[in-house]
Scaffold this motif. Structure first.
Motif, PDB file in Angstrom:
ATOM      1  N   ASN A 191       0.807  -1.222   0.000  1.00 36.54           N
ATOM      2  CA  ASN A 191       0.000   0.000   0.000  1.00 36.54           C
ATOM      3  C   ASN A 191       0.837   1.267   0.000  1.00 36.54           C
ATOM      4  O   ASN A 191       0.291   2.363  -0.049  1.00 36.54           O
ATOM      5  CB  ASN A 191      -0.995   0.013   1.159  1.00 36.54           C
ATOM      6  N   ASN A 228      -1.968  -6.579  -4.365  1.00 35.99           N
ATOM      7  CA  ASN A 228      -3.158  -6.057  -3.702  1.00 35.99           C
ATOM      8  C   ASN A 228      -2.790  -4.699  -3.100  1.00 35.99           C
ATOM      9  O   ASN A 228      -2.020  -4.636  -2.133  1.00 35.99           O
ATOM     10  CB  ASN A 228      -3.607  -7.025  -2.596  1.00 35.99           C
ATOM     11  N   VAL A 229      -3.272  -3.627  -3.685  1.00 31.82           N
ATOM     12  CA  VAL A 229      -2.991  -2.282  -3.189  1.00 31.82           C
ATOM     13  C   VAL A 229      -3.972  -2.037  -2.052  1.00 31.82           C
ATOM     14  O   VAL A 229      -5.061  -1.502  -2.243  1.00 31.82           O
ATOM     15  CB  VAL A 229      -3.146  -1.226  -4.301  1.00 31.82           C
ATOM     16  N   ALA A 230      -3.557  -2.475  -0.869  1.00 34.47           N
ATOM     17  CA  ALA A 230      -4.517  -2.485   0.233  1.00 34.47           C
ATOM     18  C   ALA A 230      -3.826  -2.364   1.579  1.00 34.47           C
ATOM     19  O   ALA A 230      -2.767  -2.945   1.790  1.00 34.47           O
ATOM     20  CB  ALA A 230      -5.333  -3.771   0.170  1.00 34.47           C
ATOM     21  N   VAL A 232      -5.900   1.148   0.708  1.00 32.76           N
ATOM     22  CA  VAL A 232      -5.643   2.526   0.295  1.00 32.76           C
ATOM     23  C   VAL A 232      -6.151   3.432   1.411  1.00 32.76           C
ATOM     24  O   VAL A 232      -7.315   3.331   1.812  1.00 32.76           O
ATOM     25  CB  VAL A 232      -6.376   2.851  -1.020  1.00 32.76           C
ATOM     26  N   ILE A 241      -0.868   5.016  -5.771  1.00 30.82           N
ATOM     27  CA  ILE A 241      -1.443   3.941  -6.583  1.00 30.82           C
ATOM     28  C   ILE A 241      -0.754   3.789  -7.944  1.00 30.82           C
ATOM     29  O   ILE A 241      -0.376   2.666  -8.322  1.00 30.82           O
ATOM     30  CB  ILE A 241      -2.964   4.152  -6.760  1.00 30.82           C
ATOM     31  N   TYR A 258      -7.587  -3.573  -5.258  1.00 32.81           N
ATOM     32  CA  TYR A 258      -7.405  -2.563  -4.221  1.00 32.81           C
ATOM     33  C   TYR A 258      -8.576  -2.592  -3.258  1.00 32.81           C
ATOM     34  O   TYR A 258      -9.671  -3.066  -3.588  1.00 32.81           O
ATOM     35  CB  TYR A 258      -7.253  -1.163  -4.829  1.00 32.81           C
ATOM     36  N   PHE A 321      -7.130   3.895 -10.276  1.00 28.18           N
ATOM     37  CA  PHE A 321      -6.723   2.488 -10.253  1.00 28.18           C
ATOM     38  C   PHE A 321      -6.992   1.820 -11.599  1.00 28.18           C
ATOM     39  O   PHE A 321      -6.116   1.149 -12.165  1.00 28.18           O
ATOM     40  CB  PHE A 321      -7.470   1.755  -9.141  1.00 28.18           C
TER      41      PHE A 321
END
Length: 353
Positions: A191, A228-230, A232, A241, A258, A321
């Motif tokens: 993230n 996994n962009v997590a 955010v 991002i 995300y 995203f």
């Protein structure tokens, strides 16, 4: 921080009262005659014989049907972790207890094998780390995750993994064999690419640089990889991002997802307490940005909205995203597990779940 010393290497800075426990104790007056014992900052590992390991996931928006977690609690100390609340069911706190008191399910491997060898089991994919990271530091010694993967390979059980720890590279040999059979996909959670930010929000995790190395090394072994962009965090990490997606794609990721942070249960007060110390000059701005994504609250439990948020900021995050997924050629085709003929052991592709 109200006279308290910042606890380095931990996310939460205190332990809120367990809502299921009536009694509590604390230090209210510092006097020479007091014999009050300060809680140690060392991690305590608690062995436990679990009743079950694999659980059906009822939530329709988490992208998994079954999950298995060999550990309860997580030493990574991610301040935003939604799993913190579950520690209260073990008569512990969702703050520092979650990071410092780790339950080790010593019979996890046996329970996993018992579950996947049932006569009526249809070999639906099982997700590792649906609650806490299966590659948190204690895994180096206990090897529960590694032995679960060995069982999955032996019985041809499809597996998915999400982690933020480079320890997964230790199991590259098993992951490669599962990949040859089409039975594995792995996502790395990233993230932020900013080390200062990472140290504050995820104090005992590996750097983003190391996570990108994991993507690259496993992708080079033909293990299907994603990022996994997590979570955010609006006002703090949302601007990263584009850079995260670009770096992950260059490392070999083929898919991306995300999640916008949501602070359910006691996590809201733990996060706010941390936010006021970690980012005192931006605390209100970040808090309000999170709230704007959840109809004025920091949590939204509505399926379909709780993961991606709602409102103007959430829509901007969604658009950015999607745009950068296209630019970096991510999510171009769905992942497909293989269907294994249990009699011959041969595999064939089938459409993804």
């Amino acid at each position: 921080m109200d006279g308290r010393n910042y606890i380095k290497g931990r996310g939460a800075q205190y332990n809120p009262q367990n809502k299921y426990v009536n009694d509590a104790y604390g230090q209210f007056h510092i006097e020479a005659i007091d014999s009050f014992e300060e809680t140690s900052n060392k991690t305590l590992f608690i062995p436990s014989e679990a009743k079950s390991l694999v659980h059906k996931v009822e939530s329709p928006d988490v992208g998994m049907a079954y999950s298995a977690n060999p550990y309860q609690g997580c030493e990574h100390g991610c301040i935003y972790c939604y799993a913190r609340n579950s520690h209260q069911y073990w008569d512990m706190g969702s703050g520092l207890d979650f990071e410092r008191k780790i339950i080790v399910k010593t019979n996890a491997v046996a329970l996993f094998e018992q579950f996947i060898t049932r006569k009526n089991w249809n070999f639906t994919p099982i997700h590792l780390s649906g609650n806490t990271d299966c590659y948190q530091p204690i895994e180096r010694d206990k090897e529960l995750t590694r032995n679960i993967l060995q069982a999955a390979l032996h019985y041809r059980q499809p597996i998915s993994i999400i982690t933020k720890n480079a320890l997964i590279l230790r199991d590259q040999d098993i992951l490669s064999e599962l990949a040859k059979l089409g039975l594995i996909k792995v996502f790395l959670s990233i993230n932020s690419l900013t080390e200062e930010t990472r140290q504050k929000i995820e104090p005992r995790t590996v750097t983003a640089k190391q996570r990108l190395r994991v993507i690259e090394e496993l992708a080079n072994c033909n293990v299907p990889m994603g990022v996994n962009v997590a979570p955010v965090i609006p006002g703090l990490t949302d601007s990263e991002i584009p850079q995260i997606l670009k770096a992950a794609a260059e490392a070999g990721a083929q898919w991306a997802n995300y999640i916008i942070v949501r602070l359910n249960g006691q996590i809201g007060e733990i996060f706010k307490d941390w936010l006021d110390v970690a980012y005192p000059d931006r605390s209100a701005k970040i808090w309000n940005a999170i709230s704007s994504c959840h109809h004025g609250q920091v949590n939204n439990s509505n399926f379909g909205e709780r993961m991606k948020g709602a409102g103007n900021i959430a829509e901007i995050i969604r658009s950015v995203f999607k745009l950068h997924c296209v630019k970096n050629k991510l999510n171009q085709k769905p992942f497909e597990y293989a269907s294994i003929d249990r009699r011959t052991g041969e595999s064939s592709q089938l459409s993804l779940f």
